[in-house]
Design a protein around this motif. Structure first.
Motif, PDB file in Angstrom:
ATOM      1  N   PHE A  50      32.168  58.488  40.088  1.00 19.71           N
ATOM      2  CA  PHE A  50      32.691  59.223  41.240  1.00 19.71           C
ATOM      3  C   PHE A  50      33.993  58.636  41.779  1.00 19.71           C
ATOM      4  CE2 PHE A  50      28.117  59.999  41.131  1.00 19.71           C
ATOM      5  CZ  PHE A  50      28.126  61.383  40.980  1.00 19.71           C
ATOM      6  N   GLY A  51      34.599  57.712  41.030  1.00 19.98           N
ATOM      7  CA  GLY A  51      35.899  57.173  41.413  1.00 19.98           C
ATOM      8  C   GLY A  51      35.865  56.042  42.410  1.00 19.98           C
ATOM      9  N   LEU A  52      34.701  55.435  42.598  1.00 18.11           N
ATOM     10  CA  LEU A  52      34.543  54.311  43.524  1.00 18.11           C
ATOM     11  C   LEU A  52      34.307  53.033  42.722  1.00 18.11           C
ATOM     12  CD1 LEU A  52      32.020  56.049  45.942  1.00 18.11           C
ATOM     13  CD2 LEU A  52      34.522  56.014  46.109  1.00 18.11           C
ATOM     14  N   LEU A  53      34.584  51.891  43.346  1.00 23.83           N
ATOM     15  CA  LEU A  53      34.309  50.615  42.701  1.00 23.83           C
ATOM     16  C   LEU A  53      32.839  50.560  42.293  1.00 23.83           C
ATOM     17  CD1 LEU A  53      35.158  47.727  41.874  1.00 23.83           C
ATOM     18  CD2 LEU A  53      34.619  47.020  44.220  1.00 23.83           C
ATOM     19  N   HIS A  54      32.588  50.229  41.062  1.00 24.74           N
ATOM     20  CA  HIS A  54      31.231  50.171  40.522  1.00 24.74           C
ATOM     21  C   HIS A  54      30.469  49.012  41.155  1.00 24.74           C
ATOM     22  CE1 HIS A  54      27.946  49.983  37.678  1.00 24.74           C
ATOM     23  NE2 HIS A  54      28.402  51.081  37.085  1.00 24.74           N
ATOM     24  N   GLY A  55      29.269  49.281  41.635  1.00 24.15           N
ATOM     25  CA  GLY A  55      28.440  48.236  42.238  1.00 24.15           C
ATOM     26  C   GLY A  55      28.125  47.109  41.265  1.00 24.15           C
ATOM     27  N   GLY A  56      28.003  47.425  39.987  1.00 27.65           N
ATOM     28  CA  GLY A  56      27.752  46.390  38.983  1.00 27.65           C
ATOM     29  C   GLY A  56      28.945  45.462  38.811  1.00 27.65           C
ATOM     30  N   ALA A  57      30.150  46.005  38.934  1.00 28.29           N
ATOM     31  CA  ALA A  57      31.353  45.163  38.864  1.00 28.29           C
ATOM     32  C   ALA A  57      31.395  44.228  40.072  1.00 28.29           C
ATOM     33  CB  ALA A  57      32.607  46.026  38.799  1.00 28.29           C
ATOM     34  N   THR A  58      31.037  44.763  41.243  1.00 30.42           N
ATOM     35  CA  THR A  58      30.986  43.931  42.448  1.00 30.42           C
ATOM     36  C   THR A  58      29.946  42.825  42.286  1.00 30.42           C
ATOM     37  OG1 THR A  58      31.616  45.855  43.750  1.00 30.42           O
ATOM     38  CG2 THR A  58      30.697  43.988  44.954  1.00 30.42           C
ATOM     39  N   ALA A  59      28.797  43.163  41.732  1.00 29.37           N
ATOM     40  CA  ALA A  59      27.747  42.170  41.491  1.00 29.37           C
ATOM     41  C   ALA A  59      28.219  41.103  40.505  1.00 29.37           C
ATOM     42  CB  ALA A  59      26.476  42.851  40.982  1.00 29.37           C
ATOM     43  N   ALA A  60      28.937  41.523  39.469  1.00 28.80           N
ATOM     44  CA  ALA A  60      29.459  40.558  38.497  1.00 28.80           C
ATOM     45  C   ALA A  60      30.488  39.629  39.147  1.00 28.80           C
ATOM     46  CB  ALA A  60      30.078  41.284  37.304  1.00 28.80           C
ATOM     47  N   LEU A  61      31.329  40.163  40.023  1.00 26.60           N
ATOM     48  CA  LEU A  61      32.273  39.328  40.764  1.00 26.60           C
ATOM     49  C   LEU A  61      31.516  38.308  41.602  1.00 26.60           C
ATOM     50  CD1 LEU A  61      35.116  38.601  41.861  1.00 26.60           C
ATOM     51  CD2 LEU A  61      34.806  40.457  43.533  1.00 26.60           C
ATOM     52  N   ALA A  62      30.497  38.758  42.329  1.00 26.66           N
ATOM     53  CA  ALA A  62      29.720  37.860  43.183  1.00 26.66           C
ATOM     54  C   ALA A  62      29.031  36.767  42.365  1.00 26.66           C
ATOM     55  CB  ALA A  62      28.683  38.660  43.976  1.00 26.66           C
ATOM     56  N   GLU A  63      28.407  37.142  41.257  1.00 27.56           N
ATOM     57  CA  GLU A  63      27.712  36.139  40.447  1.00 27.56           C
ATOM     58  C   GLU A  63      28.695  35.156  39.819  1.00 27.56           C
ATOM     59  OE1 GLU A  63      24.106  35.492  37.314  1.00 27.56           O
ATOM     60  OE2 GLU A  63      24.413  37.462  38.206  1.00 27.56           O
ATOM     61  N   THR A  64      29.856  35.625  39.442  1.00 26.29           N
ATOM     62  CA  THR A  64      30.892  34.739  38.907  1.00 26.29           C
ATOM     63  C   THR A  64      31.290  33.696  39.941  1.00 26.29           C
ATOM     64  OG1 THR A  64      31.741  36.443  37.414  1.00 26.29           O
ATOM     65  CG2 THR A  64      33.251  34.652  38.003  1.00 26.29           C
ATOM     66  N   LEU A  65      31.557  34.136  41.169  1.00 27.22           N
ATOM     67  CA  LEU A  65      31.992  33.205  42.209  1.00 27.22           C
ATOM     68  C   LEU A  65      30.895  32.213  42.555  1.00 27.22           C
ATOM     69  CD1 LEU A  65      34.007  35.563  44.574  1.00 27.22           C
ATOM     70  CD2 LEU A  65      34.818  34.170  42.685  1.00 27.22           C
ATOM     71  N   GLY A  66      29.672  32.682  42.724  1.00 26.65           N
ATOM     72  CA  GLY A  66      28.565  31.781  43.027  1.00 26.65           C
ATOM     73  C   GLY A  66      28.306  30.781  41.914  1.00 26.65           C
ATOM     74  N   SER A  67      28.402  31.243  40.675  1.00 24.26           N
ATOM     75  CA  SER A  67      28.194  30.344  39.542  1.00 24.26           C
ATOM     76  C   SER A  67      29.283  29.283  39.453  1.00 24.26           C
ATOM     77  CB  SER A  67      28.131  31.142  38.239  1.00 24.26           C
ATOM     78  OG  SER A  67      27.004  31.985  38.231  1.00 24.26           O
ATOM     79  N   LEU A  68      30.523  29.664  39.752  1.00 19.35           N
ATOM     80  CA  LEU A  68      31.601  28.679  39.745  1.00 19.35           C
ATOM     81  C   LEU A  68      31.411  27.644  40.850  1.00 19.35           C
ATOM     82  CD1 LEU A  68      34.697  30.929  39.005  1.00 19.35           C
ATOM     83  CD2 LEU A  68      33.649  29.244  37.474  1.00 19.35           C
ATOM     84  N   ALA A  69      30.973  28.082  42.030  1.00 17.30           N
ATOM     85  CA  ALA A  69      30.716  27.132  43.117  1.00 17.30           C
ATOM     86  C   ALA A  69      29.571  26.194  42.747  1.00 17.30           C
ATOM     87  CB  ALA A  69      30.396  27.878  44.410  1.00 17.30           C
ATOM     88  N   ALA A  70      28.506  26.737  42.170  1.00 22.32           N
ATOM     89  CA  ALA A  70      27.382  25.898  41.741  1.00 22.32           C
ATOM     90  C   ALA A  70      27.813  24.946  40.632  1.00 22.32           C
ATOM     91  CB  ALA A  70      26.224  26.775  41.267  1.00 22.32           C
ATOM     92  N   GLY A  71      28.646  25.426  39.724  1.00 24.60           N
ATOM     93  CA  GLY A  71      29.155  24.567  38.658  1.00 24.60           C
ATOM     94  C   GLY A  71      29.986  23.416  39.188  1.00 24.60           C
ATOM     95  N   ALA A  72      30.796  23.703  40.201  1.00 27.56           N
ATOM     96  CA  ALA A  72      31.588  22.635  40.814  1.00 27.56           C
ATOM     97  C   ALA A  72      30.682  21.624  41.512  1.00 27.56           C
ATOM     98  CB  ALA A  72      32.586  23.223  41.811  1.00 27.56           C
TER      99      ALA A  72
END
Length: 141
Positions: A50-72
């Motif tokens: 429907f032309g909106l940001l995909h919720g799965g892409a947003t979830a992938a962004l969130a998991e990426t950031l959290g994983s990087l913080a946990a990795g640090a």
């Protein structure tokens, strides 16, 4: 952490770097430490039908950031796996970049929990997420 994601991925062959989800989604890390991780992601190319940001892409962004913080947090001798990701979508994003900011809620020796906010190019809240990771020492360390 002073290393960039590009530095950490430098050991990988270029064809494997191209296959990483962070590359496919266009995520760019702009700040990275155990206390705060910030990144942008384009809306274009990450849309649902429907032309909106995909919720799965947003979830992938969130998991990426959290994983990087946990990795640090566990670096250099630890490893992590995600246990739970919860994402609430508050408003649609239709254009420009979204920016995700991750900050720890709890950084223990076995569990880390991170809050991630995602805002649009007008600084309006798009989504909030919480990622919980299991933290471990690497085997043999």
């Amino acid at each position: 952490m002073k290393q960039s994601l590009a530095d950490l991925m430098a050991f990988m062959p270029p064809e494997l770097v191209a296959e990483q989800l962070i590359t496919k989604l266009g995520i760019e890390i702009t700040e990275w430490s155990a206390e705060r991780v910030v990144a942008t992601m384009p809306v274009r190319g990450n849309l649902q039908p429907f032309g909106l940001l995909h919720g799965g892409a947003t979830a992938a962004l969130a998991e990426t950031l959290g994983s990087l913080a946990a990795g640090a947090h566990v670096a250099p001798d630890g490893m992590l796996v995600g246990l739970e990701l919860n994402v609430t979508h508050h408003r649609a994003a239709r254009e420009g970049l979204v920016t995700g900011v991750c900050e720890p809620l709890h950084q223990g020796t076995q569990v880390g929990t991170y809050q991630i906010t995602v805002r649009d190019h007008r600084d309006q809240l798009v989504s909030t997420a919480r990622l919980t990771c299991l933290l471990r020492k690497r085997p043999g360390r």
